[in-house]
Design a protein around this motif. Structure first.
Motif, short mmCIF file in Angstrom:
data_model
loop_
_atom_site.label_atom_id
_atom_site.label_comp_id
_atom_site.label_asym_id
_atom_site.label_seq_id
_atom_site.Cartn_x
_atom_site.Cartn_y
_atom_site.Cartn_z
N THR A 55 13.65 34.43 54.21
CA THR A 55 13.94 35.38 52.72
C THR A 55 15.70 33.95 52.08
OG1 THR A 55 13.11 37.41 53.04
CG2 THR A 55 14.70 37.11 50.82
N THR A 56 14.83 33.98 50.31
CA THR A 56 16.43 32.91 49.66
C THR A 56 16.61 33.64 48.92
OG1 THR A 56 15.02 32.22 48.76
CG2 THR A 56 15.24 30.86 50.32
N TYR A 57 18.34 33.64 48.20
CA TYR A 57 18.82 34.60 47.55
C TYR A 57 18.82 33.89 46.25
CZ TYR A 57 18.69 38.03 51.64
OH TYR A 57 18.32 38.50 52.49
N LEU A 58 19.37 34.70 45.75
CA LEU A 58 19.99 33.94 44.25
C LEU A 58 21.22 34.06 44.10
CD1 LEU A 58 17.70 35.85 41.50
CD2 LEU A 58 17.27 32.64 42.38
N ASN A 59 21.97 34.02 43.02
CA ASN A 59 23.74 34.28 43.14
C ASN A 59 23.74 35.84 42.37
OD1 ASN A 59 24.25 31.40 42.97
ND2 ASN A 59 25.06 31.08 41.46
N ARG A 60 25.45 35.92 43.78
CA ARG A 60 25.80 37.19 43.05
C ARG A 60 27.05 37.14 42.51
NH1 ARG A 60 27.60 39.96 48.30
NH2 ARG A 60 26.16 38.24 50.10
N THR A 61 27.45 38.50 42.34
CA THR A 61 28.09 38.52 40.49
C THR A 61 29.58 39.64 42.08
OG1 THR A 61 26.88 38.75 39.08
CG2 THR A 61 29.05 39.69 39.33
N ILE A 62 30.81 38.48 41.64
CA ILE A 62 31.86 39.44 41.81
C ILE A 62 32.83 39.80 41.30
CG2 ILE A 62 33.68 38.78 43.42
CD1 ILE A 62 32.22 37.36 45.62
N THR A 63 33.61 40.61 40.96
CA THR A 63 34.27 41.43 39.83
C THR A 63 35.46 41.51 40.33
OG1 THR A 63 32.40 41.90 38.19
CG2 THR A 63 34.79 42.62 38.00
N MET A 64 36.69 41.03 39.88
CA MET A 64 37.76 40.85 40.83
C MET A 64 38.86 41.44 38.84
SD MET A 64 38.07 37.58 42.28
CE MET A 64 37.36 36.56 41.48
N ASN A 65 39.73 42.84 39.21
CA ASN A 65 40.57 43.26 38.05
C ASN A 65 41.56 43.42 38.75
OD1 ASN A 65 38.50 44.32 36.31
ND2 ASN A 65 37.45 45.06 37.82
N PHE A 66 42.76 43.03 37.83
CA PHE A 66 44.15 42.60 37.79
C PHE A 66 44.77 43.47 36.98
CE2 PHE A 66 42.36 39.15 40.25
CZ PHE A 66 42.79 39.45 41.31
N TRP A 67 45.78 43.70 37.10
CA TRP A 67 47.14 44.16 36.50
C TRP A 67 48.63 43.52 36.47
CZ3 TRP A 67 51.13 46.89 37.12
CH2 TRP A 67 51.51 47.52 38.38
N THR A 68 49.44 42.90 35.16
CA THR A 68 50.69 42.78 35.24
C THR A 68 51.53 43.68 34.65
OG1 THR A 68 52.26 41.03 35.62
CG2 THR A 68 49.87 40.78 34.17
N GLU A 69 53.06 43.75 34.72
CA GLU A 69 54.14 43.91 33.40
C GLU A 69 54.27 42.64 32.81
OE1 GLU A 69 56.56 46.51 35.13
OE2 GLU A 69 54.80 47.77 36.39
N PHE A 70 54.42 41.45 33.78
CA PHE A 70 54.93 40.89 33.55
C PHE A 70 54.61 39.45 32.13
CE2 PHE A 70 56.33 42.27 37.91
CZ PHE A 70 57.35 42.30 37.67
N ASP A 71 53.83 40.45 31.35
CA ASP A 71 53.26 39.37 30.62
C ASP A 71 53.85 39.98 28.83
OD1 ASP A 71 51.84 37.24 28.82
OD2 ASP A 71 49.98 38.92 28.68
N HIS A 72 54.99 39.38 28.97
CA HIS A 72 56.67 39.84 27.83
C HIS A 72 56.10 38.91 26.80
CE1 HIS A 72 57.75 42.86 30.33
NE2 HIS A 72 58.11 42.06 30.86
N ASP A 73 55.93 37.23 26.63
CA ASP A 73 55.92 36.29 26.15
C ASP A 73 54.40 36.12 25.54
OD1 ASP A 73 54.62 35.75 27.98
OD2 ASP A 73 56.29 33.51 28.26
N GLY A 74 53.14 36.95 26.34
CA GLY A 74 52.32 36.71 25.66
C GLY A 74 51.36 35.47 26.52
N HIS A 75 51.71 34.34 27.33
CA HIS A 75 51.17 33.19 27.48
C HIS A 75 50.43 33.42 28.90
CE1 HIS A 75 54.95 31.88 24.75
NE2 HIS A 75 53.80 30.98 24.83
N LEU A 76 49.99 34.90 28.96
CA LEU A 76 49.07 34.91 30.84
C LEU A 76 47.93 34.84 30.20
CD1 LEU A 76 49.08 35.56 33.41
CD2 LEU A 76 48.67 37.95 32.87
N GLN A 77 47.92 34.68 28.54
CA GLN A 77 45.59 34.60 28.31
C GLN A 77 45.74 33.04 28.62
OE1 GLN A 77 44.27 36.01 25.27
NE2 GLN A 77 42.49 36.02 25.54
N SER A 78 46.74 32.09 28.04
CA SER A 78 46.12 30.77 28.34
C SER A 78 46.36 30.39 29.16
CB SER A 78 47.31 30.05 26.80
OG SER A 78 46.76 30.81 25.82
N GLU A 79 47.23 30.45 29.76
CA GLU A 79 47.58 29.73 31.50
C GLU A 79 46.30 30.21 32.62
OE1 GLU A 79 50.87 31.23 33.21
OE2 GLU A 79 52.09 31.10 31.47
#
Length: 143
Positions: A55-79
């Protein structure tokens, strides 16, 4: 100790972005099936194992959820977008350092309140994790 993820031995979620693990979901890969309807035959002819004998397989999905308190300047999304979004990378989970996954990443950042930023990294991965020793020198270096 805070668990994290290392991406291509370039970035670590805790060391680079101070992201804390909230949850991890590793979906099972879908079975790659091939079935043929033959006129005049009862049932469907299942040729799934015919080519490789397994049997062969297709791809799988891995979902990783995180949180942080250290995004005061709002640059985390861009990084995160610049570093990870849309890229095909190999990554190692800190709680499973002997193995790595390879897949294309997508990043979603959400700020529900001024103090907490939530980050979801989703990877469309190959069906099998690989031993780190198979990858060669770049991923064998210690951080």
């Amino acid at each position: 100790m805070n668990l994290g993820v290392t991406f291509d031995n370039l970035y670590h979620t805790v060391k680079d972005w101070m992201l804390r693990f909230a949850s991890l979901q590793i979906d099972e890969p879908s079975i790659q099936t091939y079935q043929l309807t033959v006129p005049g035959r009862d049932g469907i002819l299942d040729l799934t194992d015919a080519l490789y004998g397994r049997t062969t397989y297709l791809n799988r999905t891995i979902t990783m959820n995180f949180w942080t308190e250290f995004d005061h300047d709002g640059h985390l999304q861009s990084e995160l977008m610049n570093a990870l979004h849309g890229k095909r990378m190999t990554f190692i989970l800190d709680n499973d350092p002997e193995y790595c996954w390879t897949g294309r990443l997508s990043v979603h950042v959400q700020k529900n309140c001024p103090a907490i930023t939530e980050v979801m990294i989703t990877a469309d991965c190959e069906p099998y994790k690989q031993p780190v020793t198979k990858l060669g020198a770049p991923l064998e270096r210690s951080l």
